[in-house]
Design a protein around this motif. Sequence first.
Motif, short mmCIF file in Angstrom:
data_model
loop_
_atom_site.label_atom_id
_atom_site.label_comp_id
_atom_site.label_asym_id
_atom_site.label_seq_id
_atom_site.Cartn_x
_atom_site.Cartn_y
_atom_site.Cartn_z
N LEU A 66 54.98 46.92 51.33
CA LEU A 66 54.40 46.77 49.95
C LEU A 66 55.62 46.91 49.07
CD1 LEU A 66 51.08 48.92 50.26
CD2 LEU A 66 51.21 46.24 50.87
N THR A 67 55.19 46.31 47.79
CA THR A 67 56.31 46.27 46.79
C THR A 67 55.66 47.07 45.64
OG1 THR A 67 57.11 44.11 47.37
CG2 THR A 67 57.58 44.89 45.21
N GLU A 68 56.37 47.95 44.99
CA GLU A 68 56.26 48.75 43.96
C GLU A 68 56.28 47.91 42.65
OE1 GLU A 68 56.70 53.22 41.74
OE2 GLU A 68 58.39 52.35 43.15
N ARG A 69 54.96 47.81 41.90
CA ARG A 69 54.94 46.97 40.81
C ARG A 69 54.82 47.74 39.57
NH1 ARG A 69 54.42 42.11 42.55
NH2 ARG A 69 53.56 41.86 45.12
N ASN A 70 55.16 47.37 38.46
CA ASN A 70 54.78 47.57 37.06
C ASN A 70 53.18 47.12 36.72
OD1 ASN A 70 54.26 47.84 34.50
ND2 ASN A 70 56.20 47.10 33.67
N LEU A 71 52.23 48.04 36.70
CA LEU A 71 50.83 47.77 36.76
C LEU A 71 50.41 47.23 35.28
CD1 LEU A 71 49.41 50.11 39.28
CD2 LEU A 71 50.09 47.61 39.69
N THR A 72 51.30 47.27 34.41
CA THR A 72 50.96 47.03 32.80
C THR A 72 51.29 45.44 32.81
OG1 THR A 72 53.13 47.23 31.77
CG2 THR A 72 51.64 48.96 31.85
N THR A 73 51.87 44.99 33.99
CA THR A 73 52.23 43.37 33.87
C THR A 73 50.79 42.70 34.89
OG1 THR A 73 54.33 43.48 33.83
CG2 THR A 73 53.71 41.42 34.57
N ALA A 74 50.19 41.63 34.46
CA ALA A 74 49.42 41.15 35.09
C ALA A 74 49.50 40.55 36.54
CB ALA A 74 48.67 39.89 34.46
N PHE A 75 49.00 41.09 37.58
CA PHE A 75 49.33 40.67 38.85
C PHE A 75 48.10 39.99 39.32
CE2 PHE A 75 49.01 41.84 43.34
CZ PHE A 75 50.18 41.46 43.88
N GLN A 76 48.31 38.78 40.13
CA GLN A 76 47.37 37.94 40.76
C GLN A 76 47.12 38.16 42.11
OE1 GLN A 76 47.88 33.53 40.40
NE2 GLN A 76 46.92 33.35 42.32
N ILE A 77 45.82 38.40 42.59
CA ILE A 77 45.38 38.53 44.01
C ILE A 77 45.12 37.28 44.18
CG2 ILE A 77 43.78 39.75 45.52
CD1 ILE A 77 45.47 41.49 43.88
N THR A 78 45.87 36.87 45.65
CA THR A 78 45.59 35.59 46.24
C THR A 78 44.91 35.74 47.52
OG1 THR A 78 48.01 35.51 47.26
CG2 THR A 78 47.51 34.38 44.94
N TYR A 79 43.92 34.69 47.88
CA TYR A 79 43.59 34.82 49.05
C TYR A 79 42.95 33.70 49.58
CZ TYR A 79 40.69 36.39 45.63
OH TYR A 79 40.08 36.66 44.09
N ALA A 80 42.42 33.46 50.90
CA ALA A 80 41.85 32.28 51.54
C ALA A 80 40.34 32.00 51.50
CB ALA A 80 42.35 31.97 52.94
N THR A 81 39.96 33.19 51.18
CA THR A 81 38.41 33.38 51.08
C THR A 81 37.94 34.11 49.74
OG1 THR A 81 37.95 35.30 52.15
CG2 THR A 81 37.75 33.31 53.35
N ALA A 82 36.70 33.84 49.26
CA ALA A 82 36.14 34.10 47.80
C ALA A 82 36.12 35.77 47.88
CB ALA A 82 35.20 33.40 47.42
N ASP A 83 35.20 36.08 48.76
CA ASP A 83 34.74 37.79 48.65
C ASP A 83 35.86 38.60 49.14
OD1 ASP A 83 31.91 38.01 47.63
OD2 ASP A 83 31.51 36.91 49.45
N ARG A 84 36.33 39.42 48.31
CA ARG A 84 37.44 40.25 48.70
C ARG A 84 37.70 41.55 48.08
NH1 ARG A 84 40.44 38.95 53.03
NH2 ARG A 84 41.32 36.89 53.04
N TRP A 85 38.50 42.47 48.60
CA TRP A 85 38.59 43.73 47.98
C TRP A 85 40.19 44.08 48.02
CZ3 TRP A 85 41.29 47.13 50.75
CH2 TRP A 85 41.25 46.95 52.47
N PHE A 86 40.66 44.72 47.21
CA PHE A 86 42.07 45.27 47.24
C PHE A 86 42.05 46.62 46.73
CE2 PHE A 86 41.83 43.38 42.95
CZ PHE A 86 42.60 44.23 42.21
N ILE A 87 43.15 47.22 47.21
CA ILE A 87 43.41 48.50 46.81
C ILE A 87 44.76 48.65 45.83
CG2 ILE A 87 42.15 49.63 48.66
CD1 ILE A 87 44.87 50.18 50.13
N VAL A 88 44.90 49.79 45.15
CA VAL A 88 45.90 50.13 44.22
C VAL A 88 46.28 51.52 44.55
CG1 VAL A 88 47.30 49.95 42.13
CG2 VAL A 88 45.70 48.19 42.66
N HIS A 89 47.37 52.06 45.06
CA HIS A 89 47.77 53.19 44.96
C HIS A 89 48.88 53.38 43.87
CE1 HIS A 89 48.68 57.29 47.21
NE2 HIS A 89 48.23 57.59 46.19
N GLY A 90 48.56 54.37 42.89
CA GLY A 90 49.67 54.27 41.75
C GLY A 90 49.91 55.77 41.14
N ARG A 91 50.85 55.62 40.04
CA ARG A 91 51.10 56.98 39.56
C ARG A 91 51.31 56.49 37.95
NH1 ARG A 91 55.14 61.43 41.43
NH2 ARG A 91 53.20 61.99 42.46
#
Length: 130
Positions: A66-91
């Motif tokens: 995984l890559t650490e990201r600046n979370l004030t910059t919009a991030f696109q979640i891409t996937y092959a099916t429509a129903d999804r979940w994602f997680i973010v662990h941050g500080r």
Amino acid sequence: STVMQDDDHLSFAVAANEVCDFYLLLDHYAAITGPLKFAFTIPAGGSITGFVAGDVGLLAAVAAPLTERNLTTAFQITYATADRWFIVHGRYIGGATAGTVQLQWAQNGSNATPTTVYTGSYLIAKKVSA
């Protein structure tokens, strides 16, 4: 819409100079051709970084760290099916201004299929220092 919008429920208040760790699970539906994008708004002078992962397949791919990201910059979640979940662990590291850490989201590409964030999504934050 591709215009970022505040989520009605996924946010947390912070004091000046406060440091908080957080965990976000976002269960959602979005068209494959117009996937979800997200970012956080934060009080002036603060910073927010974290790691983003979606679906068990990505989490199990040890060869793809995984890559650490600046979370004030919009991030696109891409996937092959429509129903999804994602997680973010941050500080969040606060500056001299108190306020709210606010999740925002929108469609990344405009289309006729509405993007939906489901009930059961959650954001947990814990103060680690002041």
